[in-house]
Write an enzyme that holds these catalytic residues in place. Structure first.
Site, PDB file in Angstrom:
ATOM      1  N   HIS A  37       0.841  -1.201   0.000  1.00 56.26           N
ATOM      2  CA  HIS A  37       0.000   0.000   0.000  1.00 56.26           C
ATOM      3  C   HIS A  37       0.879   1.255   0.000  1.00 56.26           C
ATOM      4  O   HIS A  37       0.595   2.227  -0.701  1.00 56.26           O
ATOM      5  CB  HIS A  37      -0.881   0.042   1.252  1.00 56.26           C
ATOM      6  CG  HIS A  37      -1.850  -1.092   1.400  1.00 56.26           C
ATOM      7  ND1 HIS A  37      -1.710  -2.058   2.366  1.00 56.26           N
ATOM      8  CD2 HIS A  37      -2.965  -1.414   0.715  1.00 56.26           C
ATOM      9  CE1 HIS A  37      -2.715  -2.918   2.275  1.00 56.26           C
ATOM     10  NE2 HIS A  37      -3.487  -2.556   1.279  1.00 56.26           N
ATOM     11  N   GLN A  61     -18.036  -6.734  -0.918  1.00 47.37           N
ATOM     12  CA  GLN A  61     -17.122  -7.507  -1.775  1.00 47.37           C
ATOM     13  C   GLN A  61     -16.647  -8.806  -1.124  1.00 47.37           C
ATOM     14  O   GLN A  61     -15.892  -9.556  -1.722  1.00 47.37           O
ATOM     15  CB  GLN A  61     -15.943  -6.650  -2.225  1.00 47.37           C
ATOM     16  CG  GLN A  61     -14.910  -6.357  -1.155  1.00 47.37           C
ATOM     17  CD  GLN A  61     -13.862  -5.395  -1.667  1.00 47.37           C
ATOM     18  OE1 GLN A  61     -14.138  -4.227  -1.890  1.00 47.37           O
ATOM     19  NE2 GLN A  61     -12.644  -5.894  -1.871  1.00 47.37           N
ATOM     20  N   GLY A 148      -2.861  -1.709  -7.286  1.00 47.58           N
ATOM     21  CA  GLY A 148      -1.720  -2.627  -7.366  1.00 47.58           C
ATOM     22  C   GLY A 148      -1.965  -3.778  -8.328  1.00 47.58           C
ATOM     23  O   GLY A 148      -3.095  -4.278  -8.444  1.00 47.58           O
ATOM     24  N   ASP A 151      -3.655  -7.285  -7.301  1.00 51.06           N
ATOM     25  CA  ASP A 151      -5.025  -7.660  -7.672  1.00 51.06           C
ATOM     26  C   ASP A 151      -5.170  -7.385  -9.165  1.00 51.06           C
ATOM     27  O   ASP A 151      -5.826  -6.435  -9.582  1.00 51.06           O
ATOM     28  CB  ASP A 151      -6.015  -6.850  -6.844  1.00 51.06           C
ATOM     29  CG  ASP A 151      -5.855  -7.125  -5.363  1.00 51.06           C
ATOM     30  OD1 ASP A 151      -6.435  -8.086  -4.870  1.00 51.06           O
ATOM     31  OD2 ASP A 151      -5.076  -6.389  -4.701  1.00 51.06           O
TER      32      ASP A 151
HETATM   33  P1  AMP Z   1      -6.521  -3.782  -0.316  1.00 52.40           P
HETATM   34  O1  AMP Z   1      -6.351  -2.980   0.924  1.00 52.40           O
HETATM   35  O2  AMP Z   1      -6.072  -5.201  -0.201  1.00 52.40           O
HETATM   36  O3  AMP Z   1      -7.909  -3.631  -0.913  1.00 52.40           O
HETATM   37  O4  AMP Z   1      -5.536  -3.160  -1.396  1.00 52.40           O
HETATM   38  C1  AMP Z   1      -5.591  -1.794  -1.715  1.00 52.40           C
HETATM   39  C2  AMP Z   1      -4.698  -1.568  -2.915  1.00 52.40           C
HETATM   40  O5  AMP Z   1      -3.366  -1.934  -2.588  1.00 52.40           O
HETATM   41  C3  AMP Z   1      -5.112  -2.407  -4.131  1.00 52.40           C
HETATM   42  O6  AMP Z   1      -4.977  -1.623  -5.309  1.00 52.40           O
HETATM   43  C4  AMP Z   1      -4.116  -3.538  -4.092  1.00 52.40           C
HETATM   44  O7  AMP Z   1      -3.868  -4.123  -5.352  1.00 52.40           O
HETATM   45  C5  AMP Z   1      -2.887  -2.834  -3.568  1.00 52.40           C
HETATM   46  N1  AMP Z   1      -1.962  -3.807  -2.980  1.00 52.40           N
HETATM   47  C6  AMP Z   1      -2.220  -4.719  -2.006  1.00 52.40           C
HETATM   48  N2  AMP Z   1      -1.129  -5.497  -1.788  1.00 52.40           N
HETATM   49  C7  AMP Z   1      -0.176  -5.083  -2.657  1.00 52.40           C
HETATM   50  C8  AMP Z   1       1.163  -5.500  -2.940  1.00 52.40           C
HETATM   51  N3  AMP Z   1       1.729  -6.508  -2.304  1.00 52.40           N
HETATM   52  N4  AMP Z   1       1.840  -4.834  -3.916  1.00 52.40           N
HETATM   53  C9  AMP Z   1       1.254  -3.809  -4.587  1.00 52.40           C
HETATM   54  N5  AMP Z   1       0.005  -3.369  -4.365  1.00 52.40           N
HETATM   55  C10 AMP Z   1      -0.707  -3.998  -3.418  1.00 52.40           C
END
Ligand code: AMP
Length: 279
Positions: A37, A61, A148, A151
């Site tokens: 993040h 979701q 990221g 996903d």
């Molecule tokens: P989340 O909090 O899991 O919904 O993720 C929020 C954002 O952070 C999304 O766009 C994810 O793809 C990105 N993200 C989560 N983990 C990673 C990672 N290891 N590397 C890059 N981006 C990430």
């Protein structure tokens, strides 16, 4: 860094606290922030005058109630990480600030983008994601939004959604960040036991080995080999491992166009996903 909990506050902040014409880079998250993040936030802060992060665990979701109940919530630490990454403001809403009284998602069908991979295995997930990201985009009205490649399918769907809805938002895809041993960083990793974390390394190791084997195989053979290989690893319950065209997310027939390997598997009762570019 400013913390706000209501959309109206953001409208006021943009006019009073920030310059209304300043560019806004936006990173939607569900909190439990880690270096993945932070990398998105750092990029948003660098490329825009204002960097906004939202922290919202979106109920629509989650296709399993227990996953929603166990999702880690670490607001105090999140605020420190966001501030250190150069974030200007954090939106931390309650469910009804975004959804009003109807906590429901709108169905979404972008063909192979929404119907393959996670679309098969997590019914309703992308309806929840596109609904909440649409509501968040309405609330924040960013110039650029950062997602990221962790996903990978979500990123493709958000690009498609933004273009279909005619929104003037640049969707920026950011590299997947890994731990030193290769494990893709995820908020869910904290739920892995030390042994589970060790077992989970099989995902990134298999994907790496697939990259090395591309020259000597075709997509369907490599996919079969990798699936069988991963199924044999201790403590790993494979959900899917597929090689797809990076744009359409349809099954890849050859290596001519960009392809991607995507995997989902359960370790210690935690659902993990990972992916790599193959060609
Ligand atoms: P989340 O909090 O899991 O919904 O993720 C929020 C954002 O952070 C999304 O766009 C994810 O793809 C990105 N993200 C989560 N983990 C990673 C990672 N290891 N590397 C890059 N981006 C990430």
């Amino acid at each position: 860094m400013i913390l706000f909990t209501q959309k109206e506050e953001w409208e006021k902040l943009r006019e009073s606290h920030f310059d209304n014409t300043a560019s806004v880079g936006y990173v939607p998250t569900m909190g439990a922030l880690h270096k993945g993040h932070a990398s998105l936030l750092e990029r948003a802060a660098k490329e825009n005058e204002i960097c906004v992060c939202s922290i919202f665990v979106n109920p629509t979701q989650f296709n399993q109630a227990s996953d929603l109940d166990h999702y880690p919530r670490t607001l105090t630490q999140d605020l420190m990480i966001a501030e250190a990454a150069g974030c200007s403001a954090v939106y931390f809403p309650q469910v009804n600030d975004l959804y009003g009284e109807n906590v429901e998602s709108q169905p979404v069908d972008y063909g192979s983008l929404t119907n393959n991979l996670e679309g098969v295995n997590r019914p309703g997930h992308f309806a929840g994601v596109t609904t909440i990201v649409g509501l968040l985009f309405d609330a924040i009205r960013p110039d650029r939004a950062y997602f990221g490649e962790k996903d990978f399918q979500q990123l493709a769907i958000i690009r498609e959604m933004t273009s279909r809805q005619g929104r003037a938002i640049d969707i920026i895809g950011c590299d997947l960040i890994r731990d030193a041993d290769g494990l893709a960083l995820s908020s869910r990793n904290v739920r892995l036991s030390p042994q589970g974390r060790q077992n989970a390394l099989a995902l990134s190791q298999t994907l790496k080995e697939m990259q090395e084997r591309v020259q000597h195989s075709d997509p369907s053979l490599l996919e079969k080999w990798a699936g069988r290989h991963l199924e044999q690893q201790p403590g790993v319950e494979l959900e899917y491992l597929e090689i797809v065209d990076s744009k359409t997310l349809e099954s890849a027939k050859n290596w001519e166009l960009p392809t991607r390997a995507l995997v989902a598997a359960w370790v210690d009762g935690v659902r993990l996903i990972d992916n790599v570019a193959l060609s």
